[in-house]
Design an enzyme around this catalytic site. Sequence first.
Site, short mmCIF file in Angstrom:
data_model
loop_
_atom_site.label_atom_id
_atom_site.label_comp_id
_atom_site.label_asym_id
_atom_site.label_seq_id
_atom_site.Cartn_x
_atom_site.Cartn_y
_atom_site.Cartn_z
N ASP A 47 -3.93 1.07 -3.51
CA ASP A 47 -3.35 2.23 -4.20
C ASP A 47 -2.41 1.76 -5.30
O ASP A 47 -1.83 0.67 -5.20
CB ASP A 47 -2.56 3.10 -3.22
CG ASP A 47 -3.45 3.80 -2.21
OD1 ASP A 47 -4.63 4.03 -2.52
OD2 ASP A 47 -2.94 4.12 -1.11
N PRO A 48 -2.22 2.56 -6.35
CA PRO A 48 -1.30 2.16 -7.43
C PRO A 48 0.09 1.79 -6.93
O PRO A 48 0.71 0.86 -7.45
CB PRO A 48 -1.26 3.41 -8.32
CG PRO A 48 -2.60 4.05 -8.12
CD PRO A 48 -2.94 3.81 -6.68
#
Length: 301
Positions: A47-48
């Site tokens: 995930d970012p």
Amino acid sequence: MGRKRKGRAVSGWLVVDKPAGITSTSVVNKVRWAFDAAKAGHAGTLDPAATGVLAVALGEATKTVPYITDALKCYRFVVTFGAATTTDDAEGTVIATSDARPTDDAITAALTAFRGEIMQTPPQFSAVKVDGERAYDLAREGEDFELAARPLWVESLELTARPDADHAELEMVCGKGGYVRSIARDLGAALGCLGHVQWLRRTWSGPFDAAQGISLETLDALAKTETLDAYLHPLEKGLADLPELPCTPEGAARLKNGNPGMVIASTAEYGDEAWASYQGRAVAVGIYKAGELHPSRVFND
């Protein structure tokens, strides 16, 4: 005739220590640019907001991506108790709260249900496809939909620290397709206090460790230089979980042409997936049968 892809014919694995705030795809694009590589891909999206090991394959190493994707991975993360969010992490909007807080013993007991073969429902904000659409796109548009639970192997899940009543630090080793955010969400639900991920870091992925990781700052500083190539791991490292079968010169020649080739006996059994090597270099991946490897992927020099 297809258009020839531009770039260097460079092959190998680069371990990036991904910082928060950037997507995995953006990291891959940056690596490909830095090496001027013709081909690149990664094994296992982060995930970012997540940090840690993002293994990026270049050139012929992209043929070994499935073996790193399927390998066990280790995550350290902190769960915040008392709130559920739209994204199951700290990036989302709080949608419910609770004043309840679990004891250490309650957390330890609850973790038992999250080990072994479990069924896990991905977060609404995830890349899972629903009728051809990404779940996170539907979630952003306010669509009402349900995601099916899917199996996940959790090798281990332990409470490693309890900074305060609102937080717990955990370490999980799991197989392909695990969502740490789902673990935090479901653990909070099981404890009756709600929960979401505060932060998470992937410390290792298959044979690749965060200690080997290159920062994006170093990547930028060494981009387009020969020095950067020294950070590459050989593509063979992506095959670490498969038996290696040294082959004869004749076997190597046959395998490179896509034909079954003779290999020297090893620990592989009939029907096992394995890889053939010649003078230490990977020649092909395939199925071992009666002294020969039947190739499914062939590596080009």
